[in-house]
Structure formats: C-alpha cells, structure tokens
Design a protein around this motif. Structure first.
Motif, PDB file in Angstrom:
ATOM      1  N   GLU A 335      20.394  37.635  75.393  1.00 13.33           N
ATOM      2  CA  GLU A 335      19.502  36.610  74.886  1.00 13.33           C
ATOM      3  C   GLU A 335      19.621  35.292  75.623  1.00 13.33           C
ATOM      4  O   GLU A 335      20.655  34.980  76.216  1.00 13.33           O
ATOM      5  CB  GLU A 335      19.761  36.376  73.392  1.00 13.33           C
ATOM      6  CG  GLU A 335      21.108  35.737  73.076  1.00 13.33           C
ATOM      7  CD  GLU A 335      21.332  35.565  71.570  1.00 13.33           C
ATOM      8  OE1 GLU A 335      20.790  36.372  70.787  1.00 13.33           O
ATOM      9  OE2 GLU A 335      22.061  34.638  71.198  1.00 13.33           O
ATOM     10  N   GLU A 336      18.516  34.549  75.546  1.00 16.63           N
ATOM     11  CA  GLU A 336      18.481  33.147  75.955  1.00 16.63           C
ATOM     12  C   GLU A 336      18.022  32.349  74.738  1.00 16.63           C
ATOM     13  O   GLU A 336      16.992  32.681  74.126  1.00 16.63           O
ATOM     14  CB  GLU A 336      17.516  32.932  77.117  1.00 16.63           C
ATOM     15  CG  GLU A 336      17.418  31.480  77.564  1.00 16.63           C
ATOM     16  CD  GLU A 336      16.346  31.276  78.620  1.00 16.63           C
ATOM     17  OE1 GLU A 336      16.714  31.134  79.801  1.00 16.63           O
ATOM     18  OE2 GLU A 336      15.144  31.261  78.252  1.00 16.63           O
ATOM     19  N   VAL A 337      18.767  31.310  74.381  1.00 12.65           N
ATOM     20  CA  VAL A 337      18.478  30.535  73.173  1.00 12.65           C
ATOM     21  C   VAL A 337      18.544  29.048  73.518  1.00 12.65           C
ATOM     22  O   VAL A 337      19.444  28.601  74.216  1.00 12.65           O
ATOM     23  CB  VAL A 337      19.483  30.873  72.056  1.00 12.65           C
ATOM     24  CG1 VAL A 337      19.270  29.966  70.842  1.00 12.65           C
ATOM     25  CG2 VAL A 337      19.361  32.329  71.646  1.00 12.65           C
ATOM     26  N   HIS A 338      17.593  28.294  72.971  1.00  8.09           N
ATOM     27  CA  HIS A 338      17.602  26.837  73.065  1.00  8.09           C
ATOM     28  C   HIS A 338      17.573  26.282  71.641  1.00  8.09           C
ATOM     29  O   HIS A 338      16.654  26.586  70.871  1.00  8.09           O
ATOM     30  CB  HIS A 338      16.389  26.344  73.843  1.00  8.09           C
ATOM     31  CG  HIS A 338      16.361  24.861  74.028  1.00  8.09           C
ATOM     32  ND1 HIS A 338      15.208  24.157  74.249  1.00  8.09           N
ATOM     33  CD2 HIS A 338      17.360  23.927  74.001  1.00  8.09           C
ATOM     34  CE1 HIS A 338      15.481  22.868  74.382  1.00  8.09           C
ATOM     35  NE2 HIS A 338      16.776  22.700  74.213  1.00  8.09           N
ATOM     36  N   ASN A 339      18.590  25.499  71.297  1.00 12.10           N
ATOM     37  CA  ASN A 339      18.684  24.932  69.960  1.00 12.10           C
ATOM     38  C   ASN A 339      18.776  23.417  70.014  1.00 12.10           C
ATOM     39  O   ASN A 339      19.477  22.859  70.876  1.00 12.10           O
ATOM     40  CB  ASN A 339      19.918  25.467  69.223  1.00 12.10           C
ATOM     41  CG  ASN A 339      19.708  26.852  68.656  1.00 12.10           C
ATOM     42  OD1 ASN A 339      18.604  27.229  68.317  1.00 12.10           O
ATOM     43  ND2 ASN A 339      20.780  27.608  68.546  1.00 12.10           N
ATOM     44  N   LYS A 340      18.115  22.778  69.073  1.00 12.97           N
ATOM     45  CA  LYS A 340      18.302  21.350  68.800  1.00 12.97           C
ATOM     46  C   LYS A 340      18.540  21.197  67.310  1.00 12.97           C
ATOM     47  O   LYS A 340      17.604  21.296  66.510  1.00 12.97           O
ATOM     48  CB  LYS A 340      17.065  20.548  69.220  1.00 12.97           C
ATOM     49  CG  LYS A 340      16.817  20.453  70.701  1.00 12.97           C
ATOM     50  CD  LYS A 340      15.624  19.556  70.997  1.00 12.97           C
ATOM     51  CE  LYS A 340      15.383  19.390  72.473  1.00 12.97           C
ATOM     52  NZ  LYS A 340      14.238  18.480  72.756  1.00 12.97           N
ATOM     53  N   TYR A 341      19.792  21.011  66.940  1.00 13.92           N
ATOM     54  CA  TYR A 341      20.111  20.714  65.536  1.00 13.92           C
ATOM     55  C   TYR A 341      21.556  20.291  65.407  1.00 13.92           C
ATOM     56  O   TYR A 341      22.341  20.450  66.294  1.00 13.92           O
ATOM     57  CB  TYR A 341      19.786  21.861  64.597  1.00 13.92           C
ATOM     58  CG  TYR A 341      20.340  23.229  64.904  1.00 13.92           C
ATOM     59  CD1 TYR A 341      21.712  23.461  64.952  1.00 13.92           C
ATOM     60  CD2 TYR A 341      19.485  24.317  65.136  1.00 13.92           C
ATOM     61  CE1 TYR A 341      22.215  24.732  65.199  1.00 13.92           C
ATOM     62  CE2 TYR A 341      19.979  25.582  65.384  1.00 13.92           C
ATOM     63  CZ  TYR A 341      21.336  25.779  65.407  1.00 13.92           C
ATOM     64  OH  TYR A 341      21.814  27.034  65.663  1.00 13.92           O
TER      65      TYR A 341
END
Length: 341
Positions: A335-341
C-alpha cells in the motif's frame, strides 16, 4: 547504527517523553505506557489491525479498531480476490482520546468495541487470539459476522521504535506479527466460509505513538507458507527517522530475518504491475495486482488517502544464512497511504 537491535527490557519513553532507544526488536522489549507520553491526548494514536488471508477461499478480511485522538475509526473490509471486488465500511467516533482503553502490549489485554451497529472483540484465549465481529448493517444489510482463532503464533515478530526529527516527542512504536494460522468461520450475507489453518493465515499490525501531522507511508505484508513451512514478510518505509532501523523483515519457520532498505516501484495506475528491489539484494519481487482497495476521507483537518493493493508476489527472498526462498503467486498486499491528522 543502521538496523540497531534492541535487546534489553526498559521503558519505551524517558521522563521527557522521548524514545529511550530507537531501533528494532523481535518482541516488545520496550515497555509502552500511554501515561508516559508528553503530548496532548488528541495527538496520541493507538490501533490494532488484523488481516486474514484465505488461500482456500481467495479473500482477505481486514479488521481495525483505532483511537487516533481526533477520531476513532473502527472498520471492516472484505476483499473478494476471486471476483476482484471489495467492501469497506467504518464506524467513526469523534474524539475517543483513550476511551477505547487499548492495551499497552500484544501479550495481554483485550480490545472491545460495541454498539448496536458494530461489535468487535479481539481477545486472548489459551488457544490463541480470538477475533469476533458482528456488523449487521454491513454492505446494505447483508451483514458480516466472524469468529476466528489465530493460533501457532511465531516466536519472533517485527518491532520498530522510530522518532521524528521535527518533533522530539513524536514516535512510532509498531509490532507486526505474521504467519498465525487461521481457523473458524466468516459469514458474509448468505455465504459462510470455513477457514482452513493448513492454508489460511492471519497477521497483526499493532501500533502506538504520536505522529507528526502530514505523512506518507509504504507498507507491504504477506503471511502464508512455502513448501509447507510458514513464510511471510513485512516491508515498508516513510514514517519518521528510520536511521536506527527499518521495518523490513522476512518471517520463516517462526524466526525473523532482518533486511535492509526496500524500494517500492509503483506507476500512477495502482493496478499496473509493481516491482520491489532491495539494497542488500535479499528481496527482489514482482507484484501483480488483483484489486486496489482505495479509500479517501476528507474532513478538511483530517484527511486519509489510501491505496491498499492486493495481489500476488513472485521472486526471491534470502534468509540470514544465505538460503534462497523462491515464491510464486504468493497472496499479499502492498500500500501507499497519505494521512493528515
């Protein structure tokens, strides 16, 4: 020191809330305590994520209970690998901030979440780990239930403790337990699947920490067997300062074999073939995707953009003693994941 192995038992964080000893280990030798964290409660992240890969029935079931500070996200995904279809649904809980009472170790303590809409339990038993879920409204009322036992937990796992350069009180403490044999039942709509522990396997991604706000990560995992011997892998990068250790390992017959850097090679179309290369030449793989489980949540301040791609891996893995393991069409995900939190 690159790939520094932590072997002595001690507290994970010092009195200032900083990592005592960045590095990797084969067990949770560093002791996590939420009360040692010196950041506000909204920044603390705690989750338990299980996946069950059924070679017999060609599906993957993913179960998550997570307290991410600002939001709790409790999710169920059923990925039909034979039909290349998937269904994911989540129950969101605003500002849990520790109310889920997530255990401080994988060795003891149960995870419980229960409402009329969704009930989830990750429990310990003398036979192994028990996963129970009842989600009556899943997939338009088809419903999903499961009662799964994960047994024969390997002696060794992958554990990593890494900091962030931009915030000395931010850290990532993570354990991956692969190659547990799966038995029990999954009922999805009118279909009941009986898991076979001779072919079906589960894994646990257990995480605790404080992250910085904006992060990309890459992760891949597989649990199965080669020539009757339990085999799996965990690969990944992108999270914080990994100069002390990467999370790249092979699992073979209950033992961990440490790898150096792994590179994911992905096109802009996630269902095109991928390749994986390694700095030490010990993980050289081709990956043929079956389905991209894409998910995006945009709540302005909270954004997550995920591409978890399920498929089959083929190539060569090399153990610590030089033994070459050839795998062909090995079910797994990356997987490739981008998170902002």
């Amino acid at each position: 020191m690159r790939n520094h192995e932590v072997t002595e038992v001690h507290k994970l964080l010092d009195e200032q809330g900083r990592l005592t000893e960045p590095g990797w280990s084969r067990r949770l030798v560093q002791l996590y305590d939420r009360r040692d964290i010196k950041k506000r409660k909204t920044r603390i992240k705690e989750w338990d994520y299980y996946y069950i890969l059924s070679n017999k029935h060609q599906f993957c079931l993913c179960l998550t209970v997570s307290d991410l500070g600002y939001i709790g996200m409790n999710s169920v995904s059923f990925v039909d690998l034979a039909a290349a279809k998937e269904k994911t649904e989540s129950v969101l809980v605003p500002f849990p901030m520790g109310s889920f009472c997530m255990p401080s170790t994988t060795a003891a303590g149960d995870v419980l979440y229960g409402t009329k809409k969704l009930a989830m339990e990750f429990a310990h038993s003398p036979k192994g780990r028990v996963l129970r879920v009842n989600y009556p409204s899943f997939d338009g009322g088809k419903g999903l239930r499961c009662n799964i036992l994960l047994s024969e937990e390997p002696d060794e796992s992958m554990v990593i403790a890494t900091p962030w350069d931009s915030d000395p009180k931010a850290f990532y403490y993570n354990q991956k337990i692969n190659c547990m044999r799966a038995s029990g039942k999954v009922q999805y709509g009118d279909t009941t699947y009986e898991l076979d522990p001779s072919t079906d396997f589960g894994g646990l991604d257990w995480g605790r920490g404080v992250w910085t706000y904006d992060n990309y990560w890459y992760w891949g995992s597989g649990s199965g067997q080669v020539d009757g011997v339990p085999f799996g892998f965990n690969i990944g990068y992108g999270f914080g300062n990994t100069s002390a250790a990467s999370e790249n390992v092979l699992f073979y017959d209950g033992k961990v074999h440490k790898l150096d850097d792994i590179q994911f090679h992905i096109s802009s179309n996630y269902t095109d073939p991928w390749t994986f290369t390694s700095s030490d030449g010990r993980f050289e793989m081709a990956f043929v995707p079956i389905i991209d489980r894409a998910a995006k949540i945009d709540l302005k301040a909270i954004i997550t953009d995920q591409h978890q791609v399920f498929g089959k891996m083929s190539g060569t893995a090399v153990l610590d003693d030089g033994t070459r393991i050839e795998i062909r069409d090995f079910l797994c995900f990356a997987e490739e994941v981008h998170n902002k939190y």
